[in-house]
Design a protein around this motif. Structure first.
Motif, mmCIF file in Angstrom:
data_model
loop_
_atom_site.group_PDB
_atom_site.id
_atom_site.type_symbol
_atom_site.label_atom_id
_atom_site.label_comp_id
_atom_site.label_asym_id
_atom_site.label_seq_id
_atom_site.Cartn_x
_atom_site.Cartn_y
_atom_site.Cartn_z
ATOM 1 N N THR A 123 23.970 34.202 37.661
ATOM 2 C CA THR A 123 22.850 34.474 38.569
ATOM 3 C C THR A 123 22.141 35.774 38.222
ATOM 4 O O THR A 123 21.187 36.157 38.902
ATOM 5 C CB THR A 123 23.335 34.548 40.032
ATOM 6 O OG1 THR A 123 24.166 35.713 40.205
ATOM 7 C CG2 THR A 123 24.104 33.297 40.425
ATOM 8 N N ASP A 124 22.614 36.474 37.187
ATOM 9 C CA ASP A 124 22.040 37.754 36.751
ATOM 10 C C ASP A 124 21.968 38.735 37.928
ATOM 11 O O ASP A 124 20.884 39.205 38.298
ATOM 12 C CB ASP A 124 20.652 37.534 36.164
ATOM 13 C CG ASP A 124 20.128 38.781 35.446
ATOM 14 O OD1 ASP A 124 20.948 39.629 35.055
ATOM 15 O OD2 ASP A 124 18.898 38.907 35.302
ATOM 16 N N PRO A 125 23.121 39.093 38.524
ATOM 17 C CA PRO A 125 23.102 39.926 39.729
ATOM 18 C C PRO A 125 22.781 41.388 39.431
ATOM 19 O O PRO A 125 23.025 41.876 38.327
ATOM 20 C CB PRO A 125 24.534 39.794 40.252
ATOM 21 C CG PRO A 125 25.350 39.595 39.018
ATOM 22 C CD PRO A 125 24.489 38.760 38.106
ATOM 23 N N LYS A 126 22.246 42.063 40.444
ATOM 24 C CA LYS A 126 22.054 43.510 40.349
ATOM 25 C C LYS A 126 23.355 44.228 40.704
ATOM 26 O O LYS A 126 23.664 45.282 40.159
ATOM 27 C CB LYS A 126 20.949 43.952 41.301
ATOM 28 C CG LYS A 126 19.588 43.334 41.026
ATOM 29 C CD LYS A 126 18.601 43.732 42.120
ATOM 30 C CE LYS A 126 17.255 43.056 41.918
ATOM 31 N NZ LYS A 126 16.322 43.357 43.039
ATOM 32 N N LEU A 127 24.091 43.639 41.648
ATOM 33 C CA LEU A 127 25.359 44.218 42.102
ATOM 34 C C LEU A 127 26.420 43.134 42.150
ATOM 35 O O LEU A 127 26.208 42.073 42.744
ATOM 36 C CB LEU A 127 25.198 44.829 43.502
ATOM 37 C CG LEU A 127 26.495 45.279 44.208
ATOM 38 C CD1 LEU A 127 27.162 46.416 43.447
ATOM 39 C CD2 LEU A 127 26.201 45.699 45.650
ATOM 40 N N MET A 128 27.560 43.388 41.513
ATOM 41 C CA MET A 128 28.694 42.464 41.550
ATOM 42 C C MET A 128 29.805 43.089 42.383
ATOM 43 O O MET A 128 30.258 44.201 42.095
ATOM 44 C CB MET A 128 29.213 42.193 40.133
ATOM 45 C CG MET A 128 30.433 41.291 40.086
ATOM 46 S SD MET A 128 30.019 39.564 40.336
ATOM 47 C CE MET A 128 29.467 39.155 38.689
ATOM 48 N N ILE A 129 30.234 42.381 43.423
ATOM 49 C CA ILE A 129 31.349 42.828 44.246
ATOM 50 C C ILE A 129 32.602 42.112 43.755
ATOM 51 O O ILE A 129 32.675 40.881 43.785
ATOM 52 C CB ILE A 129 31.111 42.521 45.736
ATOM 53 C CG1 ILE A 129 29.825 43.182 46.219
ATOM 54 C CG2 ILE A 129 32.300 42.990 46.576
ATOM 55 C CD1 ILE A 129 29.415 42.775 47.628
ATOM 56 N N LEU A 130 33.592 42.864 43.292
ATOM 57 C CA LEU A 130 34.847 42.303 42.780
ATOM 58 C C LEU A 130 35.978 42.747 43.692
ATOM 59 O O LEU A 130 36.376 43.910 43.680
ATOM 60 C CB LEU A 130 35.103 42.780 41.346
ATOM 61 C CG LEU A 130 34.048 42.415 40.303
ATOM 62 C CD1 LEU A 130 34.406 43.019 38.952
ATOM 63 C CD2 LEU A 130 33.897 40.912 40.189
ATOM 64 N N ASP A 131 36.487 41.824 44.496
ATOM 65 C CA ASP A 131 37.565 42.124 45.429
ATOM 66 C C ASP A 131 38.874 41.603 44.852
ATOM 67 O O ASP A 131 39.110 40.396 44.799
ATOM 68 C CB ASP A 131 37.273 41.469 46.788
ATOM 69 C CG ASP A 131 38.224 41.945 47.884
ATOM 70 O OD1 ASP A 131 39.106 42.777 47.584
ATOM 71 O OD2 ASP A 131 38.081 41.498 49.032
ATOM 72 N N GLU A 132 39.716 42.509 44.395
ATOM 73 C CA GLU A 132 40.997 42.177 43.752
ATOM 74 C C GLU A 132 40.797 41.170 42.610
ATOM 75 O O GLU A 132 41.444 40.124 42.572
ATOM 76 C CB GLU A 132 41.989 41.613 44.787
ATOM 77 C CG GLU A 132 42.343 42.556 45.908
ATOM 78 C CD GLU A 132 43.283 43.666 45.487
ATOM 79 O OE1 GLU A 132 43.593 43.748 44.293
ATOM 80 O OE2 GLU A 132 43.708 44.443 46.358
ATOM 81 N N PRO A 133 39.911 41.475 41.657
ATOM 82 C CA PRO A 133 39.641 40.492 40.594
ATOM 83 C C PRO A 133 40.800 40.275 39.650
ATOM 84 O O PRO A 133 40.828 39.285 38.921
ATOM 85 C CB PRO A 133 38.452 41.111 39.852
ATOM 86 C CG PRO A 133 38.627 42.584 40.042
ATOM 87 C CD PRO A 133 39.176 42.722 41.448
ATOM 88 N N THR A 134 41.774 41.189 39.635
ATOM 89 C CA THR A 134 42.885 41.076 38.680
ATOM 90 C C THR A 134 44.200 40.745 39.365
ATOM 91 O O THR A 134 45.254 40.823 38.740
ATOM 92 C CB THR A 134 43.046 42.387 37.886
ATOM 93 O OG1 THR A 134 43.321 43.465 38.792
ATOM 94 C CG2 THR A 134 41.779 42.708 37.122
ATOM 95 N N ARG A 135 44.151 40.363 40.651
ATOM 96 C CA ARG A 135 45.393 40.027 41.355
ATOM 97 C C ARG A 135 45.991 38.756 40.761
ATOM 98 O O ARG A 135 45.330 37.742 40.598
ATOM 99 C CB ARG A 135 45.135 39.828 42.845
ATOM 100 C CG ARG A 135 46.357 39.273 43.605
ATOM 101 C CD ARG A 135 46.095 39.126 45.083
ATOM 102 N NE ARG A 135 46.028 40.422 45.728
ATOM 103 C CZ ARG A 135 45.643 40.595 46.997
ATOM 104 N NH1 ARG A 135 45.273 39.568 47.713
ATOM 105 N NH2 ARG A 135 45.624 41.806 47.516
ATOM 106 N N GLY A 136 47.291 38.826 40.466
ATOM 107 C CA GLY A 136 48.005 37.641 40.007
ATOM 108 C C GLY A 136 47.682 37.214 38.590
ATOM 109 O O GLY A 136 47.981 36.086 38.211
ATOM 110 N N ILE A 137 47.067 38.103 37.791
ATOM 111 C CA ILE A 137 46.812 37.753 36.401
ATOM 112 C C ILE A 137 47.430 38.807 35.494
ATOM 113 O O ILE A 137 47.800 39.885 35.938
ATOM 114 C CB ILE A 137 45.308 37.576 36.116
ATOM 115 C CG1 ILE A 137 44.544 38.889 36.318
ATOM 116 C CG2 ILE A 137 44.717 36.484 36.985
ATOM 117 C CD1 ILE A 137 43.070 38.782 35.971
ATOM 118 N N ASP A 138 47.545 38.486 34.216
ATOM 119 C CA ASP A 138 48.328 39.313 33.308
ATOM 120 C C ASP A 138 47.544 40.501 32.765
ATOM 121 O O ASP A 138 46.344 40.647 32.973
ATOM 122 C CB ASP A 138 48.845 38.465 32.142
ATOM 123 C CG ASP A 138 47.697 37.900 31.337
ATOM 124 O OD1 ASP A 138 47.168 38.616 30.476
ATOM 125 O OD2 ASP A 138 47.305 36.746 31.592
#
Length: 511
Positions: free
Chosen positions: A422-437
């Motif tokens: 969507t070509d965002p101006k702002l990306m909100i990442l809430d726990e984007p790395t939870r449960g990954i290596d």
């Protein structure tokens, strides 16, 4: 020592393939009585598939499984439980509307001449939970209790099947530190009673706090089995990702700084943004091309602020200014129209639609922005999906593969691609790395910080404080649902950030 004993469970030469994907190749595992054995590996390494083979969800194409010296081949989870193999999953799969006692005994209620012996069931359930250091009213619905208590109920149910092997699949991902310590005390007691425990986690600290032995998987194969005391953290990371440990640690690069030290322009301003009972009014700015970290304990207001910014929850105080316009977002559609994307911490319920394909999941946000009357042409959908699969290195047999069959890290990459499209101006990442290596974490943050260099801003939330400190240009610290400080990179370290969160003054630093 394990060398002097026979394993209670041994898997040898396990192979498992799916259309277009070889999930396991000559994989193996040995579990000894009276040990906590941790299974480690990247997302897609084969851990989940191996567990599903072990618990009867999948049938292996080749290989042998031996339990107490006898060959086994469970065809269902029920058969695995009857053999003495019980599993507690990351997402508690009990019935929240039933009582605690009913959940422990569901399907095997104690009987009397008059039907279910309710008193015996309640008494036995209470006794079993007290053995796990849990003293609660077992007549109350399970939904009334915290996730940590629900995990203990699930463990109690698993032990009620005369288990020889207890499998815990990411049991601590949603627990706070005190709850993790309670779980570990219980596991140590079960280990002392001779239980063989298989512990699956991505947390290195927890691995070394509880493990006797570690098996590392990589690319569907067993890389090796090691006593935990003889395997350093750096060596473990190296074996998991197949690259020098130093390289793995550097995989998540520092967030980009304003080029040449030039001041960053303000992209978005929050003026007294809040919601009664959820978050006290917050004033903050997000600058163009920066990573702004939200720091605080679970329940501090981090996710609440993210949801207010995206319109997932409706603010009742304050305003948001972006692109010269001031107001509030009443719905996510308003936020999307303003150029904001949101990767929720709950990817299974608020992110991925597991039955839809990678392509369908990836173009959802674009289609929502376009509207239901302006369908995106199939050829364009396929082109967009193929490009992002290639760019983000998403491991999938094809773009038409259901996203639910992908590993957690690859699902997260698809959701990231959804919003990047969507070509965002702002990306909100809430726990984007939870449960990954470790490697997937580094790759995701690498993609994001690369995009920051083109001017995209990121609001970054993570329970892993070192990760936030390393990636953020600035940090807003929240405590008890209130902003308590704002800091630039280098102001705080691993120790002082805890002091700020705890409300202590840090010498030489002002909020």
């Amino acid at each position: 020592m394990a060398a002097d004993r026979a394993p209670v469970l041994e898997l040898t030469g396990i192979h498992k393939s799916f259309p277009g994907v070889k999930a396991l190749s000559n994989a193996g595992l040995r579990l000894y009585p009276g040990e906590v054995h941790t299974l480690m590996g990247q997302n897609g390494a084969g851990k989940s598939t191996l567990i599903k083979v072990l618990t009867g969800v999948y049938t292996p194409d080749e290989g042998t499984m031996v339990l107490d010296g006898q060959p086994i081949r469970p065809d269902s989870t029920l058969e695995a439980q009857e053999l003495g193999i019980s599993t507690v999953y990351q997402e508690v799969n009990l019935c929240p509307n039933l009582s605690v006692a009913e959940n422990i005994f569901i399907g095997r209620y104690p009987r009397s001449w008059f039907g279910v012996d309710w008193k015996a069931m309640r008494d036995q359930a209470a006794t079993m939970l007290r053995q796990l250091e849990v003293d609660i009213d077992v007549t109350q619905p399970l939904a009334r209790y915290s996730l940590a208590i629900q995990q203990m109920v699930a463990i109690s149910r698993a032990l009620n099947t005369s288990a020889k092997v207890l499998i815990l699949d990411e049991p601590t991902s949603s627990l706070d530190e005190a709850e993790v310590q309670l779980l570990f005390r219980v596991l140590r007691r079960l280990r002392g009673e001779g239980m063989a425990i298989l512990f699956v986690t991505h947390f290195l600290d927890q691995t070394y706090a509880i493990s006797d032995r570690i098996t590392v998987m990589r690319n569907g194969e067993r890389e090796g089995e090691y006593p935990a005391s003889e395997l350093s953290r750096l060596a473990l990371v190296n074996k998991m990702i197949g690259a020098p440990a130093q390289q793995a640690e550097e995989a998540a690069p520092a967030a980009q700084q304003a080029q040449g030290g030039a001041p960053m322009t303000t992209l978005l301003t929050m003026n007294g943004l809040g919601r009664r009972g959820a978050l006290k009014p917050v004033d903050a700015e997000v600058k163009q091309g920066e990573v702004l970290g939200l720091v605080g304990l679970l329940g501090s207001g981090r996710t609440e602020l993210a949801r207010l910014l995206f319109g997932a929850d409706k603010a009742d105080t304050g305003s948001i200014t972006i692109g010269g316009k001031s107001g509030r977002f009443d719905t996510p559609r308003d936020a999307i129209a303003a150029g904001i994307g949101f990767c929720s911490e709950d990817r299974k319920h608020e992110g991925a639609i597991l039955s839809l394909s990678v392509r369908e999941n990836l173009i959802l946000a674009m289609q929502a922005r376009a509207g239901v009357m302006r369908a995106i042409p199939m050829k364009l959908q396929q082109e967009i999906a193929e490009n992002y699969v290639k760019w983000l290195g998403i491991k999938t047999a094809s773009i038409e593969t259901p996203i639910g069959t992908l590993s957690g890290g690859n699902q997260q990459k698809v959701l990231l691609a959804r919003w990047l499209a969507t070509d965002p101006k702002l990306m909100i990442l809430d726990e984007p790395t939870r449960g990954i290596d470790v490697r997937a974490k580094g790759e995701i943050m690498d993609y994001v910080t690369t995009l920051c260099k083109t001017g995209m801003s990121v609001l970054f939330i993570s329970s892993e404080l070192p990760e936030v400190l390393r990636c953020s240009d600035r940090m807003v610290v929240l405590r008890d649902r209130e902003k308590c400080g704002e800091y630039v990179r280098g102001d705080l370290d691993d120790q002082t950030v805890l002091q700020v969160i705890a409300g202590e003054e840090v010498e030489g630093i002002r909020a």
